[in-house]
Design a protein around this motif. Structure first.
Motif, PDB file in Angstrom:
ATOM      1  N   GLY A  86       0.808  -1.201   0.000  1.00  0.00           N
ATOM      2  CA  GLY A  86       0.000   0.000   0.000  1.00  0.00           C
ATOM      3  C   GLY A  86       0.845   1.256   0.000  1.00  0.00           C
ATOM      4  O   GLY A  86       0.311   2.367  -0.054  1.00  0.00           O
ATOM      5  N   ALA A  92       4.425   1.727  -5.406  1.00  0.00           N
ATOM      6  CA  ALA A  92       3.843   1.362  -6.689  1.00  0.00           C
ATOM      7  C   ALA A  92       4.570   0.149  -7.269  1.00  0.00           C
ATOM      8  O   ALA A  92       5.639  -0.248  -6.788  1.00  0.00           O
ATOM      9  CB  ALA A  92       3.944   2.540  -7.658  1.00  0.00           C
ATOM     10  N   SER A 150      -2.552  -8.520 -13.981  1.00  0.00           N
ATOM     11  CA  SER A 150      -3.020  -7.275 -14.580  1.00  0.00           C
ATOM     12  C   SER A 150      -3.841  -6.483 -13.573  1.00  0.00           C
ATOM     13  O   SER A 150      -4.674  -7.037 -12.861  1.00  0.00           O
ATOM     14  CB  SER A 150      -3.868  -7.585 -15.820  1.00  0.00           C
ATOM     15  OG  SER A 150      -4.390  -6.393 -16.363  1.00  0.00           O
ATOM     16  N   GLY A 151      -3.574  -5.191 -13.494  1.00  0.00           N
ATOM     17  CA  GLY A 151      -4.319  -4.327 -12.588  1.00  0.00           C
ATOM     18  C   GLY A 151      -3.744  -4.229 -11.188  1.00  0.00           C
ATOM     19  O   GLY A 151      -4.335  -3.559 -10.339  1.00  0.00           O
ATOM     20  N   SER A 152      -2.615  -4.881 -10.919  1.00  0.00           N
ATOM     21  CA  SER A 152      -2.006  -4.792  -9.592  1.00  0.00           C
ATOM     22  C   SER A 152      -1.640  -3.348  -9.290  1.00  0.00           C
ATOM     23  O   SER A 152      -1.025  -2.665 -10.116  1.00  0.00           O
ATOM     24  CB  SER A 152      -0.755  -5.675  -9.523  1.00  0.00           C
ATOM     25  OG  SER A 152      -1.084  -7.033  -9.726  1.00  0.00           O
ATOM     26  N   SER A 153      -1.989  -2.883  -8.111  1.00  0.00           N
ATOM     27  CA  SER A 153      -1.792  -1.472  -7.777  1.00  0.00           C
ATOM     28  C   SER A 153      -0.513  -1.208  -7.013  1.00  0.00           C
ATOM     29  O   SER A 153      -0.062  -0.064  -6.936  1.00  0.00           O
ATOM     30  CB  SER A 153      -2.976  -0.968  -6.958  1.00  0.00           C
ATOM     31  OG  SER A 153      -3.094  -1.717  -5.755  1.00  0.00           O
ATOM     32  N   GLY A 154       0.072  -2.233  -6.417  1.00  0.00           N
ATOM     33  CA  GLY A 154       1.250  -2.023  -5.586  1.00  0.00           C
ATOM     34  C   GLY A 154       2.317  -3.071  -5.812  1.00  0.00           C
ATOM     35  O   GLY A 154       2.078  -4.121  -6.415  1.00  0.00           O
TER      36      GLY A 154
END
Length: 531
Positions: free
Chosen positions: A397, A400, A411-415
């Motif tokens: 959290g 990046a 796909s779409g992993s935020s961290g």
């Protein structure tokens, strides 16, 4: 009088699991480490794999002497003294000492005393933010030591021989006849194909500890038992920390596990153990001390301590991550245990462990290993919850997705994804070690960090024989060489399940030792030649 400004990222919440004891006595003497900005911003990617000498680093990325002088003026104006012997421009750390009352006035905080209800340790802390006169604020990156709460736990787990093995909740192998068994670290290295023509000669492995200790007699007993010579081990004191063995139920198991595993893999390497207090100040000071240690010169640093990312202040997270960036620039690899409490990391949500979540360290997760003689029969995610623990993993959290990890993550992993790699960690297939004179079977991701540290010491020995620099920040290379790992596809750590390729339980997988050394040697040699 100059107006005061709030330092960024310094918000501290009230300590959890602690009893408030009242105001900190005004006359108590406190030491703080003020982390000062670099002369120039440092981005590892811009170095393109080049390792800096300490002289090069100090010229470009140490603190500016003018900023240190600025903090000396601040200290004098507020009745604080400067501990020049403990201060360091390369470490960007200037140490101030003074009474609690003087510290409160200097940094705009109210210090309170607490007792940790779990460990019965007394400490001081504050709620809110830190402020300083605006003339001094630009130079300051972090102020450590105004909050001395315990920040980390050791990530080792003893095997519970009193429990019924059939009733332990754990990931079962697909072959029912397979039963887990403990190993020596030598056997684990053999199962993972670590190169036998290398022994770590000429290298130093750093190990960071926030408590506990080792005895020479324990190390001699252990290494004699596995048929190896006892490595040269040196204890280094940071912020008053010391080698303090004697509590068989405390952190001695961590310290001796780390030394015995790393020393089994790279038996001819020297080992420097950096002992520091269990605070964010001690943790970060220990890292910077090891990274800039021109006496012992560790080329790899193993860290088996951490805490939920959400429990750290933002300033401490940034300061520690910046210290790890310095390590990469100087060619020091940092291996970090990913935690032993599954995808929750002991919280009520999905949280990763820090500093494993730093994008500038190699985060090490855990598996359960089943052997058939000298070969791996099967390997699954370590998951013995709720009693025995499980490998930490998930998505940061705070950080990046790094560029070198982007193609591996869902796909779409935020961290930033944790872990990067994994290895044997289940207490059921744990490590036979000696702690406080007694044989024990110990697991946890704590074992995996020194396992990889030993492997990297072998790689650095190979690189030195080629007149190449040390491996340094190895994550990009490892992600480009996924075939150098055993892909773990079975099991889960709570919220996340293993599957083909990288996953938030075991990362890229467990090591194919010789293949990793070969990959690192090729990439570093190419970078060093400039081709």
């Amino acid at each position: 009088m100059a107006s005061r400004v709030t330092l960024e990222k310094t918000l501290h919440k009230a300590p959890a699991h602690a009893t408030h004891l009242g105001r900190t006595p005004s006359g108590n003497v406190i030491s703080v480490s003020v982390i000062v900005r670099r002369k120039n911003p440092l981005k590892l990617s811009e170095l393109k794999g080049r390792r800096l000498s300490h002289a090069e680093f100090n010229a470009q990325y140490a603190a500016n002497p003018a900023d240190f002088e600025n903090i000396r003026v601040f200290a004098k104006n507020h009745g604080l003294s400067v501990d020049e012997a403990a201060s360091s421009l390369p470490r960007r750390t200037i140490v101030l000492k003074g009474t609690a009352e003087a510290m409160e006035q200097a940094f705009g905080v109210q210090l309170n005393s607490y007792e940790d209800t779990r460990h019965k340790k007394r400490f001081h802390a504050f709620e809110g933010t830190i402020s300083v006169p605006e003339d001094h604020a630009p130079a300051i990156e972090a102020v450590l030591g105004l909050d001395s709460r315990p920040i980390a736990t050791p990530h080792f787990r003893r095997r519970d021989d009193s429990a019924d093995p059939d009733k332990r909740k754990k990931q079962q192998p697909t072959t029912p006849s397979l039963q887990p068994q403990p190993f020596s670290a030598v056997q684990v290295g053999q199962l993972y194909g670590f190169p036998t023509n290398l022994n770590g000669s000429g290298q130093t492995i750093g190990i960071l500890e926030l408590g506990g200790g080792y005895t020479d007699s324990d190390l001699q007993t252990y290494f004699q038992g596995v048929g190896l010579s006892t490595p040269n081990v040196t204890a280094v004191s940071v912020d008053g920390g010391s080698n303090s063995p004697g509590d068989p139920n405390g952190a001695d198991g961590e310290v001796e596990l780390d030394i015995e595993v790393a020393g089994s893999v790279a038996n001819a390497a020297n080992i420097a153990v950096y002992f520091a207090p269990n605070t964010d100040q001690g943790f970060i000071d220990a890292i910077t001390t090891a990274v800039h240690d021109t006496t012992n010169k560790p080329s790899v640093l193993s860290i088996s301590w951490g805490g939920p990312e959400s429990a750290w202040s933002a300033a401490s997270v940034t300061a520690l991550d910046n210290a790890c960036q310095s390590a990469g620039a100087l060619g020091v690899t940092i291996t970090v245990a990913s935690g032993d409490s599954g995808s929750s990391d002991g919280t009520n949500g999905t949280v990763v462990d820090f500093p494993a979540s730093s994008p500038h360290v190699l985060a090490c997760g855990g598996t359960e290993l089943f052997a058939n003689g000298t070969s791996i029969a099967e390997e699954v995610v370590w998951d013995d919850q709720p009693q025995g623990g499980a490998t930490g993993g998930g998505f940061s959290g705070s950080f990046a997705v790094p560029t070198w990890q982007a193609s591996a993550l869902p796909s779409g992993s935020s961290g930033r994804g944790v872990p990067d790699v994994s290895g044997d960690a289940s207490p059921e297939s744990g490590y036979n070690i000696i702690v406080d004179g007694q044989p024990q079977v110990v697991g946890g991701t704590s074992a995996v960090a020194p396992l990889y540290a030993g492997l990297i010491a072998l790689a650095n020995q190979q690189l030195a024989s080629q007149n190449s620099p040390s491996a340094g920040f190895i994550n990009p290379t490892l992600y480009e060489n996924a075939s150098a790992f055993n892909d773990i596809t079975q099991g889960n750590n709570g919220a996340y399940s293993a599957g083909p390729g990288w996953d938030a339980c075991t990362g890229l997988g467990s090591p194919k030792g010789a293949a990793i050394v070969t990959a690192l040697a090729a990439v570093v040699a190419t970078a060093a030649s400039g081709s």
